[in-house]
Write a protein that holds these residues in place. Structure first.
Motif, PDB file in Angstrom:
ATOM      1  N   MET A 166       3.820  10.653  -9.600  1.00 16.20           N
ATOM      2  CA  MET A 166       3.166  10.840 -10.893  1.00 16.20           C
ATOM      3  C   MET A 166       2.454  12.187 -10.947  1.00 16.20           C
ATOM      4  O   MET A 166       1.989  12.692  -9.930  1.00 16.20           O
ATOM      5  CB  MET A 166       2.156   9.707 -11.128  1.00 16.20           C
ATOM      6  N   ASP A 167       2.355  12.759 -12.130  1.00 20.54           N
ATOM      7  CA  ASP A 167       1.626  14.007 -12.305  1.00 20.54           C
ATOM      8  C   ASP A 167       0.118  13.793 -12.249  1.00 20.54           C
ATOM      9  O   ASP A 167      -0.642  14.680 -11.848  1.00 20.54           O
ATOM     10  CB  ASP A 167       1.988  14.670 -13.643  1.00 20.54           C
ATOM     11  N   SER A 168      -0.320  12.627 -12.662  1.00 18.64           N
ATOM     12  CA  SER A 168      -1.753  12.300 -12.640  1.00 18.64           C
ATOM     13  C   SER A 168      -1.902  10.789 -12.634  1.00 18.64           C
ATOM     14  O   SER A 168      -0.927  10.052 -12.831  1.00 18.64           O
ATOM     15  CB  SER A 168      -2.472  12.903 -13.858  1.00 18.64           C
ATOM     16  N   GLY A 169      -3.135  10.320 -12.406  1.00 19.21           N
ATOM     17  CA  GLY A 169      -3.384   8.889 -12.402  1.00 19.21           C
ATOM     18  C   GLY A 169      -2.937   8.218 -11.116  1.00 19.21           C
ATOM     19  O   GLY A 169      -2.647   8.878 -10.110  1.00 19.21           O
ATOM     20  N   TYR A 170      -2.847   6.886 -11.169  1.00 17.73           N
ATOM     21  CA  TYR A 170      -2.460   6.108 -10.005  1.00 17.73           C
ATOM     22  C   TYR A 170      -1.893   4.780 -10.475  1.00 17.73           C
ATOM     23  O   TYR A 170      -2.014   4.414 -11.658  1.00 17.73           O
ATOM     24  CB  TYR A 170      -3.660   5.875  -9.074  1.00 17.73           C
ATOM     25  N   VAL A 171      -1.260   4.060  -9.566  1.00 19.52           N
ATOM     26  CA  VAL A 171      -0.766   2.721  -9.869  1.00 19.52           C
ATOM     27  C   VAL A 171      -1.532   1.729  -9.011  1.00 19.52           C
ATOM     28  O   VAL A 171      -2.177   2.090  -8.026  1.00 19.52           O
ATOM     29  CB  VAL A 171       0.750   2.597  -9.605  1.00 19.52           C
ATOM     30  N   GLY A 172      -1.442   0.457  -9.394  1.00 15.32           N
ATOM     31  CA  GLY A 172      -2.140  -0.577  -8.639  1.00 15.32           C
ATOM     32  C   GLY A 172      -3.488  -0.919  -9.257  1.00 15.32           C
ATOM     33  O   GLY A 172      -4.041  -0.177 -10.077  1.00 15.32           O
ATOM     34  N   SER A 173      -4.020  -2.035  -8.827  1.00 14.06           N
ATOM     35  CA  SER A 173      -5.285  -2.520  -9.393  1.00 14.06           C
ATOM     36  C   SER A 173      -6.514  -1.932  -8.709  1.00 14.06           C
ATOM     37  O   SER A 173      -7.615  -1.982  -9.252  1.00 14.06           O
ATOM     38  CB  SER A 173      -5.338  -4.053  -9.282  1.00 14.06           C
ATOM     39  N   ARG A 174      -6.324  -1.364  -7.537  1.00 13.97           N
ATOM     40  CA  ARG A 174      -7.456  -0.815  -6.784  1.00 13.97           C
ATOM     41  C   ARG A 174      -7.563   0.687  -7.051  1.00 13.97           C
ATOM     42  O   ARG A 174      -6.626   1.440  -6.786  1.00 13.97           O
ATOM     43  CB  ARG A 174      -7.272  -1.080  -5.295  1.00 13.97           C
ATOM     44  N   PRO A 199      -8.565   4.363  -6.326  1.00 13.58           N
ATOM     45  CA  PRO A 199      -8.999   5.230  -5.224  1.00 13.58           C
ATOM     46  C   PRO A 199     -10.226   6.035  -5.634  1.00 13.58           C
ATOM     47  O   PRO A 199     -10.397   6.384  -6.802  1.00 13.58           O
ATOM     48  CB  PRO A 199      -7.788   6.150  -5.007  1.00 13.58           C
ATOM     49  N   TRP A 200     -11.059   6.353  -4.665  1.00 12.32           N
ATOM     50  CA  TRP A 200     -12.184   7.241  -4.935  1.00 12.32           C
ATOM     51  C   TRP A 200     -11.735   8.695  -5.049  1.00 12.32           C
ATOM     52  O   TRP A 200     -12.364   9.498  -5.710  1.00 12.32           O
ATOM     53  CB  TRP A 200     -13.227   7.104  -3.815  1.00 12.32           C
ATOM     54  N   PHE A 201     -10.629   8.994  -4.383  1.00 11.40           N
ATOM     55  CA  PHE A 201     -10.106  10.361  -4.430  1.00 11.40           C
ATOM     56  C   PHE A 201      -8.607  10.329  -4.193  1.00 11.40           C
ATOM     57  O   PHE A 201      -8.121   9.561  -3.356  1.00 11.40           O
ATOM     58  CB  PHE A 201     -10.787  11.240  -3.373  1.00 11.40           C
ATOM     59  N   ILE A 202      -7.869  11.160  -4.927  1.00 10.75           N
ATOM     60  CA  ILE A 202      -6.421  11.289  -4.751  1.00 10.75           C
ATOM     61  C   ILE A 202      -6.094  12.758  -4.522  1.00 10.75           C
ATOM     62  O   ILE A 202      -6.516  13.622  -5.294  1.00 10.75           O
ATOM     63  CB  ILE A 202      -5.643  10.798  -5.986  1.00 10.75           C
ATOM     64  N   LEU A 235      -4.363   8.777  -0.793  1.00  7.21           N
ATOM     65  CA  LEU A 235      -5.342   8.022  -1.558  1.00  7.21           C
ATOM     66  C   LEU A 235      -6.483   7.609  -0.633  1.00  7.21           C
ATOM     67  O   LEU A 235      -6.225   6.992   0.404  1.00  7.21           O
ATOM     68  CB  LEU A 235      -4.714   6.775  -2.189  1.00  7.21           C
ATOM     69  N   LEU A 236      -7.695   7.952  -1.003  1.00  3.38           N
ATOM     70  CA  LEU A 236      -8.854   7.645  -0.182  1.00  3.38           C
ATOM     71  C   LEU A 236      -9.722   6.570  -0.845  1.00  3.38           C
ATOM     72  O   LEU A 236      -9.992   6.650  -2.048  1.00  3.38           O
ATOM     73  CB  LEU A 236      -9.697   8.903   0.079  1.00  3.38           C
ATOM     74  N   TYR A 237     -10.118   5.583  -0.039  1.00  2.00           N
ATOM     75  CA  TYR A 237     -10.898   4.453  -0.545  1.00  2.00           C
ATOM     76  C   TYR A 237     -12.198   4.303   0.268  1.00  2.00           C
ATOM     77  O   TYR A 237     -12.254   4.719   1.424  1.00  2.00           O
ATOM     78  CB  TYR A 237     -10.097   3.149  -0.420  1.00  2.00           C
ATOM     79  N   PRO A 238     -13.222   3.674  -0.338  1.00  3.00           N
ATOM     80  CA  PRO A 238     -14.459   3.437   0.413  1.00  3.00           C
ATOM     81  C   PRO A 238     -14.277   2.359   1.477  1.00  3.00           C
ATOM     82  O   PRO A 238     -13.356   1.566   1.406  1.00  3.00           O
ATOM     83  CB  PRO A 238     -15.429   3.001  -0.679  1.00  3.00           C
ATOM     84  N   ALA A 243       0.829  -1.204   0.000  1.00  2.00           N
ATOM     85  CA  ALA A 243       0.000   0.000   0.000  1.00  2.00           C
ATOM     86  C   ALA A 243       0.868   1.260   0.000  1.00  2.00           C
ATOM     87  O   ALA A 243       0.573   2.243  -0.704  1.00  2.00           O
ATOM     88  CB  ALA A 243      -0.934  -0.007   1.203  1.00  2.00           C
ATOM     89  N   VAL A 244       1.944   1.247   0.779  1.00  2.00           N
ATOM     90  CA  VAL A 244       2.836   2.400   0.829  1.00  2.00           C
ATOM     91  C   VAL A 244       3.553   2.575  -0.512  1.00  2.00           C
ATOM     92  O   VAL A 244       3.705   3.706  -1.006  1.00  2.00           O
ATOM     93  CB  VAL A 244       3.854   2.248   1.974  1.00  2.00           C
ATOM     94  N   ALA A 245       3.971   1.464  -1.124  1.00  2.00           N
ATOM     95  CA  ALA A 245       4.649   1.538  -2.421  1.00  2.00           C
ATOM     96  C   ALA A 245       3.727   2.143  -3.475  1.00  2.00           C
ATOM     97  O   ALA A 245       4.155   2.976  -4.286  1.00  2.00           O
ATOM     98  CB  ALA A 245       5.123   0.155  -2.850  1.00  2.00           C
ATOM     99  N   VAL A 246       2.463   1.731  -3.469  1.00  2.00           N
ATOM    100  CA  VAL A 246       1.482   2.279  -4.415  1.00  2.00           C
ATOM    101  C   VAL A 246       1.329   3.780  -4.199  1.00  2.00           C
ATOM    102  O   VAL A 246       1.310   4.572  -5.156  1.00  2.00           O
ATOM    103  CB  VAL A 246       0.123   1.558  -4.262  1.00  2.00           C
ATOM    104  N   ALA A 247       1.209   4.191  -2.941  1.00  2.00           N
ATOM    105  CA  ALA A 247       1.021   5.613  -2.639  1.00  2.00           C
ATOM    106  C   ALA A 247       2.254   6.422  -3.020  1.00  2.00           C
ATOM    107  O   ALA A 247       2.138   7.538  -3.544  1.00  2.00           O
ATOM    108  CB  ALA A 247       0.701   5.791  -1.156  1.00  2.00           C
TER     109      ALA A 247
END
Length: 263
Positions: free
Chosen positions: A199-207, A209-212, A260-263, A189-193
């Motif tokens: 990154m300038d935009s987007g995200y990594v990982g398969s999950r 986030p609802w908000f970054i 990164l915020l998740y439900p 989780a820390v590596a993904v964050a």
């Protein structure tokens, strides 16, 4: 001669020493300040205390940068913020080892330190630098030549060097304090964050986030208003915090994050 100049980039008071004693400027080292330099710092902090502003502490590295420039002014017999062949203010501060998010400078020439402080306080731009609530450190140098004092007063908002782990821990604590969310602290989780932070935009990982929230700050004690509003909405149950390095060649220092915020 009474001359001054001021420049800013970027963007219980100490008792003021007697004016007569302030005129005895001696050579100062990294660990000590001359009488004139002590006077100027005490005078600055008295002005700030009278206005409810935080006190400035003497930063030895910033004082070293100021001393190098003050010696050049004395050699030239004039004041300037940059002489031919000399690095500009941000480079001088960074080269001296100062980590800062804001840096500014006052320079002046006068027969004594009391007159120098008075000149700075009666000049709008210099007074603004001296009373800036954003700065927390000062490096002051006074060099005497032929009965004239050449003074440099450098101000900075210092940024303390700390590990990415400690930066993330500080921001995670603020997030938990603001909302009832579970902080995802596994290595993955820390590596993904952290990768998302870089990154300038987007995200990594398969999950997804609802908000970054990506943000840059010189403080580890507050969150951006938008992030506080999101957390207060009650929509999120989990969060991951990642820190990353800033621009490698910038003289300015800051903390960089992705939350990164998740439900």
């Amino acid at each position: 001669m009474l001359t001054l100049g001021g420049a800013a980039v970027f963007a219980a008071a100490a008792a003021v020493l007697a004016c007569g004693a302030a005129q005895a400027a001696g050579a100062s080292s990294d660990a000590t300040a001359s009488v004139a330099e002590q006077y100027l710092l005490a005078a600055a902090n008295q002005e700030r205390a009278a206005r409810g502003l935080p006190q400035l502490h003497r930063d030895p590295q910033l004082a070293r940068a100021a001393a190098q420039h003050a010696r050049l002014m004395a050699e030239h017999g004039s004041i300037s913020h940059q002489f031919p062949g000399e690095p500009e203010l941000t480079s001088r501060g960074a080269s001296a080892g100062v980590s800062f998010s804001v840096i500014a400078e006052n320079v002046a020439e006068a027969p004594n330190a009391a007159q120098i402080h008075d000149m700075w306080m009666h000049s709008e731009h210099h007074r603004t630098n001296l009373l800036d609530p954003a700065v927390d450190a000062a490096g002051i140098s006074v060099v005497e030549r032929d009965g004239e004092f050449y003074a440099v007063e450098d101000f900075a908002k210092t940024v303390h060097a700390t590990s990415l782990d400690d930066q993330e821990s500080a921001i995670a604590s603020l997030v938990k304090r603001q909302a009832s969310v579970a902080i995802q602290s596994s290595a993955d989780a820390v590596a993904v964050a952290r990768q998302t932070c870089a990154m300038d935009s987007g995200y990594v990982g398969s999950r997804k986030p609802w908000f970054i929230m990506r943000f840059t700050s010189d403080s580890l004690t507050r969150l951006p208003d938008e992030l506080n509003t999101r957390l207060a909405s009650g929509r999120y149950r989990q969060a991951a915090v990642g820190a990353c390095s800033g621009e490698a060649h910038s003289p300015f220092t800051s903390y960089n994050f992705a939350v990164l915020l998740y439900p």
